[in-house]
Write a protein that holds these residues in place. Structure first.
Motif, short mmCIF file in Angstrom:
data_model
loop_
_atom_site.label_atom_id
_atom_site.label_comp_id
_atom_site.label_asym_id
_atom_site.label_seq_id
_atom_site.Cartn_x
_atom_site.Cartn_y
_atom_site.Cartn_z
N ASP A 418 53.45 53.16 42.10
CA ASP A 418 54.07 51.82 42.59
C ASP A 418 53.34 51.59 43.86
OD1 ASP A 418 55.37 53.90 43.71
OD2 ASP A 418 57.32 52.81 43.44
N LEU A 419 53.16 52.44 44.82
CA LEU A 419 52.46 52.19 46.23
C LEU A 419 51.12 52.07 46.04
CD1 LEU A 419 54.46 54.83 48.29
CD2 LEU A 419 55.14 52.74 47.63
N LEU A 420 50.58 52.79 45.10
CA LEU A 420 48.85 52.58 45.03
C LEU A 420 48.62 51.45 44.60
CD1 LEU A 420 48.10 55.86 42.86
CD2 LEU A 420 47.38 55.31 45.37
N ALA A 421 49.66 50.67 43.69
CA ALA A 421 49.45 49.37 43.03
C ALA A 421 49.21 48.45 44.47
CB ALA A 421 50.53 48.82 42.18
N ILE A 422 50.43 48.81 45.54
CA ILE A 422 50.53 47.79 46.67
C ILE A 422 49.00 47.77 47.35
CG2 ILE A 422 51.55 47.43 48.85
CD1 ILE A 422 54.39 48.24 47.52
N ASP A 423 48.70 48.97 47.43
CA ASP A 423 47.24 49.20 48.18
C ASP A 423 46.09 48.16 47.50
OD1 ASP A 423 48.40 50.53 50.34
OD2 ASP A 423 47.93 52.59 48.93
N LEU A 424 46.12 48.42 46.40
CA LEU A 424 45.10 47.55 45.55
C LEU A 424 45.44 46.15 45.53
CD1 LEU A 424 42.77 48.97 44.04
CD2 LEU A 424 43.85 49.08 42.01
N ARG A 425 46.82 45.86 45.49
CA ARG A 425 46.96 44.54 45.34
C ARG A 425 46.50 43.46 46.89
NH1 ARG A 425 50.46 42.01 41.54
NH2 ARG A 425 50.66 43.46 39.82
N ASP A 426 46.71 44.49 47.72
CA ASP A 426 46.36 44.01 49.37
C ASP A 426 45.02 43.83 49.34
OD1 ASP A 426 48.86 44.14 50.09
OD2 ASP A 426 48.92 46.02 51.28
N ALA A 427 44.19 44.80 48.49
CA ALA A 427 42.69 44.95 48.76
C ALA A 427 42.16 43.43 47.98
CB ALA A 427 42.01 45.96 47.90
N LEU A 428 42.80 43.10 46.82
CA LEU A 428 42.45 41.85 46.09
C LEU A 428 42.98 40.71 46.88
CD1 LEU A 428 43.31 42.83 42.44
CD2 LEU A 428 41.33 41.68 43.20
N ALA A 429 44.16 40.72 47.48
CA ALA A 429 44.63 39.77 48.22
C ALA A 429 43.57 39.24 49.46
CB ALA A 429 45.82 39.73 48.97
N ALA A 430 43.08 40.23 49.99
CA ALA A 430 42.22 40.20 51.35
C ALA A 430 40.81 39.40 50.64
CB ALA A 430 41.72 41.30 51.65
N LEU A 431 40.44 40.09 49.51
CA LEU A 431 39.29 39.36 48.80
C LEU A 431 39.48 38.11 48.20
CD1 LEU A 431 36.45 40.66 47.98
CD2 LEU A 431 37.41 40.94 45.82
N GLY A 432 40.82 37.67 48.06
CA GLY A 432 41.13 36.38 47.42
C GLY A 432 41.00 35.37 48.76
N GLU A 433 40.74 35.66 49.86
CA GLU A 433 40.94 34.61 50.90
C GLU A 433 39.49 34.29 51.05
OE1 GLU A 433 41.95 36.60 54.82
OE2 GLU A 433 43.73 37.18 53.93
N VAL A 434 38.61 34.81 50.13
CA VAL A 434 37.04 34.13 50.05
C VAL A 434 36.98 33.62 48.54
CG1 VAL A 434 34.54 34.50 50.18
CG2 VAL A 434 36.27 36.19 51.70
N THR A 435 37.38 34.50 47.51
CA THR A 435 37.25 33.92 46.35
C THR A 435 38.41 33.22 45.51
OG1 THR A 435 38.12 36.17 45.61
CG2 THR A 435 35.84 36.19 46.01
#
Lengths: 455, 624
Positions: A418-435
């Protein structure tokens, strides 16, 4: 409010030219055309038709210019608003007068980049494209033009989409593992998650390492020519520019001021600076020149340290070398068409290029070495080169990379999913600022594609 | 039309899981409430699998309980196998699940409804709404009776124009053995609602006397069954196992051979089915590489031989069903007692609702459950509860209860429904919640008890118990922050085991508990007091300390999103002609009519740029 009004600007470079274009965007485009543009036949301007006519100041009735006009009706225009373009003669004064006329008839002077901004706000282009278009406009060289064109066409978006795809795939595996405990979901999933994360990291690193190059290509580099007096610095400048820009004499200390010139090396924009020879001098003017030279060394991206290949490396050279400590430099051994070849006190880590500014020998090689110093992507054609050149992109990718790093570290430490998913979602959110954002439905779609789920 | 002389505050149409919670909530809030259902013997019937909870669904049940709903208490009283899922995947995704005794579940719920002071139960099929302009004022039934009410809640389940498919045979029915509801969805369509069609299915019910359980692997519940409800002390019912069986290549061959008579693959079924709950023919066709599919054979109760094979729903003809179920190892001689079937039904796209579940089109009309395109008892019950509360609040002249995405899974679900609509039956998943770590089963009471108490659903004794628990958590956190491990006095083995020998400074117990490798049980070796607190308090304290870093991160995100979530858009907002918005975005906003900027930002196709423009427009509007 900027959203409701009509903007106008001169769209061609200021100065003499064959034609000069004034672009107008907004609801008043057509009324302005009606007021100031007289064409030969009656009737209104049809969209996307080119008309010949005259620009007339309706107040005085005076003729400003003979011109062509094209009206592009919303939404089929660059900004998706009504757009009018007036193609006038290219004189400085003419276009200024026509612009002033449009401003008097309801338009407002556009801010820099405002047409592109409207195209973005009206949803015609995405943010990455908008930024790339600004780069196309600002490109000073063919190479930066290529880079910008590629971004515009979405090559960067494509690469980023690949990273997103890979992260999304990891997240889907993780979420499926979490949300469907009673399904026999493959336990090898963890390896897949790791593989995907590693692949994403590699792609991110590639893009991030391209950032410095992307910036260099966009903004150009500054190369400073330095050395003791009379080793041929000005001759080198002239030889690289293929023109006599600097005065060259046999008298040491001829160059007392800085000479700055723009050139491109294989498409890379280079600002070339010739400096006064560095030496102790009693001459007031020369001393000032030397002081300026030293200041310039600090701001250079690369220093070409010119030495005389026909005489031994002496104290004068050594004094210059001391000044170069801590800076990026390479040695240019000039006058190699003459006999003697001195032993230079450099190891293999300092590139040495032998040239003759008199015969032109070695100049091509020097250009190649300078180019390679900045651009590391090997033999790939610069036209295929995709790099991020915006600080905003870099920051977003950096954020993504950091979150991904945390994720990988936590994956190794067997932290709860459940915590790993938060890290991964953070990564996607950061990427989302461009994509653009990743939604919950994106993740679920992926899960249902990949797994046979169902109680 | 014959007028019934009693005038109700809240009228609930339907007696399923949504209808029960809606009616109970309204009645418990002191409103005179009428529940109308087609069949009073089918109150709270489990039409599909005999189980409550599971991932994200367990979360919903705990939230229902925290707010003062009935579902958790009902399963606690009638559950015959309790398990906690995902025990090793982190506290956020831990979830409760229980098998129910289907008949006992239904009967207990009916007793609870019948015992409620302000609640009246009547049998009747509603065929039309009664209106006064744009406000609903009552309903008409097939028997020609008109019932008047200040508010109406529709919880029609799969009944509206229900059509049952078994192979190429199909007939009207609200569920196997029940009549459909005919006329109401046509009435809704006439009133201007967008009505769509969905499909779901259920497996056959099998005779357990014809199953060889020796060939199957039993799956038992947890040794110590843990209740769903924060108010239940302990589970007292007898516990029984499920059994695991698998399909095989021959089963799949039988399925494939019957596809030419499948209503799904021959195009007879037009409704959209759920991807997460596909029929067995769907699984075989879409995942041909899988050589077997798992099924849990679930008991339907303690007093029946009927069992439910999960994951094996189908709409294939009965002769294919016979062959198929008998191809499974252990089921060679199995007898089907009730055939599997698919059912198509009408639903009303929930995009037409406010977050209160009131329809945007008609005042005082609320929709809850499968009519909103959801699936699952828990999803239905949660909506029923919210609709019941909000109808009662409307009658009381108060503002509706709206839960945010950071408050509850219920908030996530309703926000998803009213902003995105439903194109397939919507089921809750934990991955739908962006603040998953905040929305745990274990803290549902801390998140929602106060809200439930404020609307008057949580009884005083239960509330007092909760307040005491909350105080104890606070006190224990304080204590752990204060008390320290002094290396000089501590147990040498403990220091050795947790690598604390070199530590110079005295560490607080909180700092120790923050370490991933030290549990509260470990800490009890040096801290005698930690075991004096109740288990629920200890669990809460441990989770809050251990996950504080991540919890704080999510709280920050919540804080950031508040700006958009709190920006309300006036109901009469005109999007057409709003400068800077593309026509496409204008049309979307006009159609969805979002209540807040946050909601608008989640509508697909509405860009961040559009939100910026919208927020500027809102500001200039409020400035005028």
């Amino acid at each position: 409010m900027y959203l409701e009004d009509t903007i106008a600007a001169i769209s061609t470079p200021i100065g003499e030219g064959g034609i000069g274009i004034i672009r107008i965007s907004g609801p008043d485009s057509l009324p302005i055309a009606r007021s100031i543009f007289r064409k030969r036949l009656d009737g209104g301007l049809k969209s996307h038709r080119f008309y010949y006519g005259h620009i007339i100041d309706p107040d005085s009735g005076s003729l400003l210019d003979e011109a062509m006009a094209v009206f592009m009706g919303s939404p089929n225009s660059f900004t998706r608003e009504d757009v009018l373009e007036l193609h006038c003669h290219g004189g400085y004064l003419v276009v200024q007068r026509v612009l002033a006329l449009t401003l008097r008839h309801g338009a407002r002077l556009a801010e820099p980049g405002e047409f592109t901004k409207r195209a973005f706000l009206n949803g015609r282009i995405d943010l990455v494209q908008a930024e790339a278009i600004m780069d196309v406009i600002r490109s000073r060289s063919e190479m930066s033009l290529n880079l910008a064109q590629h971004q515009r066409e979405g090559l960067l978006s494509l690469r980023l989409a690949q990273v997103k795809e890979s992260l999304l795939s990891s997240l889907a595996l993780l979420e499926a593992y979490i949300d469907f405990p009673e399904e026999d979901i493959d336990h090898a999933a963890k390896d897949h998650i790791k593989e995907n994360a590693v692949a994403s990291l590699v792609m991110l690193d590639e893009l991030l390492s391209g950032f410095s190059e992307g910036r260099i290509i966009r903004e150009g580099v500054s190369v400073v020519i330095a050395g003791k007096p009379n080793v041929g610095k000005s001759s080198l400048l002239n030889a690289l520019l293929r023109e006599k820009r600097a005065i060259v004499t046999a008298v040491p200390g001829t160059t007392r001021d800085l000479i700055e010139e723009q050139m491109t090396i294989k498409g890379l924009p280079v600002k070339l600076l010739d400096t006064a020879g560095i030496r102790e001098s009693d001459d007031q003017v020369e001393r000032e020149g030397v002081k300026l030279s030293l200041e310039k060394l600090a701001s250079a991206d690369l220093i070409l340290f010119v030495v005389d290949g026909s005489s031994p490396f002496d104290d004068g050279d050594r004094a210059v070398l001391e000044r170069l400590t801590g800076f990026s430099f390479m040695v240019v051994k000039n006058k190699v068409d003459m006999d003697t070849t001195p032993v230079l006190p450099f190891g293999a880590e300092v590139p040495v290029v032998s040239v003759s500014t008199r015969t032109g020998q070695g100049l091509m090689q020097l250009q190649q070495v300078i180019f390679d110093f900045f651009i590391h992507h090997g033999d790939r054609d610069s036209r295929d080169f995709v790099a991020i050149s915006q600080v905003r992109h870099r920051d977003a990718l950096d954020g993504c990379r950091q979150a991904l790093g945390t994720f990988m570290a936590n994956l190794e430490r067997a932290v709860n999913p459940d915590l790993l998913a938060i890290d991964l979602r953070d990564a996607l959110a950061a990427l989302g600022e461009v994509t653009g954002e990743t939604t919950a439905d994106d993740v679920l779609d992926r899960i249902f594609q990949q797994f046979c789920i169902g109680k | 039309m014959i007028f019934y002389d009693k005038h109700y505050d809240v009228l609930v149409v339907g007696g399923g899981h949504a209808g029960c919670e809606a009616a109970l909530a309204a009645a418990r809030m002191g409103r005179e409430t009428l529940l109308l259902t087609i069949n009073l013997d089918a109150i709270a019937l489990m039409s599909c699998n005999p189980a409550i909870g599971g991932l994200a669904k367990g979360h919903l049940v705990k939230e229902i309980d925290a707010l003062g709903g009935e579902m958790a208490k009902n399963i606690d009283a009638t559950g015959i196998q309790f398990r906690i899922l995902n025990t090793k995947k982190g506290p956020a995704v831990r979830a409760s699940r229980a098998q129910a005794d289907k008949q006992q579940y239904r009967l207990r719920m009916k007793r609870v409804l019948e015992g409620e002071e302000h609640l009246h139960l009547k049998q009747g099929e509603v065929t039309a709404l009664v209106l006064n302009d744009d406000t609903v004022t009552g309903v008409d039934t097939r028997a020609g009776v008109r019932y008047m009410a200040k508010t109406v809640i529709l919880t029609t389940g799969t009944f509206m124009r229900g059509l049952i498919h078994i192979g190429l045979v199909h007939y009207s029915g609200g569920r196997a053995g029940d009549l459909p509801s005919v006329g109401l969805s046509d009435n809704l369509r006439e009133l201007g609602f967008a009505v769509g069609r969905l499909k779901t299915g259920t497996p056959a019910r099998l005779d357990s006397r014809t199953i060889d359980f020796n060939k199957l692997e039993p799956q038992y519940g947890d040794d110590e069954p843990l209740p769903f409800s924060f108010s239940t002390e302990r589970i007292v019912t007898r516990q029984v196992p499920c059994h695991i069986a698998y399909t095989n290549e021959r089963s799949h061959e039988i399925i494939r051979s019957g596809l030419d008579r499948s209503p799904l693959y021959s195009g007879i079924i037009e409704g959209v089915g759920p991807r997460y709950c596909p029929s067995i023919e769907d699984k075989v066709v879409r995942f041909p590489e899988k050589d077997r599919h798992q099924t849990f054979i679930e008991p339907e109760g303690l007093d029946t031989v009927e069992v439910y094979p999960s994951g094996l729903s189908t709409s294939l003809p009965i002769d294919v069903q016979w062959q198929f179920y008998r191809s499974i190892v252990g089921l060679e001689r199995v007898e089907i007692m009730r055939p599997a079937y698919a059912i198509e039904y009408d639903y009303v796209d929930p995009i037409q609702l406010h977050a209160s579940l009131e329809t945007k089109r008609l005042m005082n009309l609320y929709h809850a459950g499968q009519i909103n395109g959801t699936s699952g008892y828990e999803e239905a019950a949660a909506q029923g509860l919210v609709a019941g509360i909000n109808a009662a609040l409307r009658v009381q002249g108060k503002e509706p209860l709206i839960l945010g995405r950071n408050d509850a899974y219920i908030g996530v679900m309703i926000d998803d429904l009213v902003t995105l609509g439903s194109k397939e039956p919507y089921r809750m998943f934990t991955s739908r919640a962006e603040y998953r770590l905040l929305l745990r089963e274990d803290n549902a009471d801390l998140r929602l008890r106060e809200r439930g108490h404020a609307v008057g659903l949580v009884r005083e004794n239960e509330y007092g118990k909760f307040v005491r628990k909350r105080e104890m958590i606070g006190e224990e956190l304080q204590r752990l922050r204060r008390e320290k491990l002094l290396p000089s006095q501590a147990d040498a083995a403990f220091l050795e085991e947790f690598n604390l020998n070199g530590v110079q400074n005295a560490l607080t117990y909180e700092q120790l508990l923050r370490r991933p490798d030290i549990t509260a049980t470990d800490l009890s070796r040096i801290d005698g007091k930690i075991m004096e607190t109740p288990a629920a308090v200890r669990e809460q304290v441990e989770i809050q300390i251990k996950y504080q870093g991540y919890i704080d991160r999510q709280l920050e995100q919540v804080e950031r999103s508040k700006k958009l979530e709190n920006a309300r858009i006036p109901r009469d907002m005109q999007y057409a002609g709003l400068p800077g918005l593309s026509t496409e975005v204008q049309e979307k906003l006009q159609a969805f009519r979002p209540d807040t900027l946050g909601q608008a930002s989640r509508i697909p196709g509405v860009t961040p740029a559009a939100i910026t423009i919208l927020s500027i427009a809102l500001k200039s509007r409020s400035g005028q």
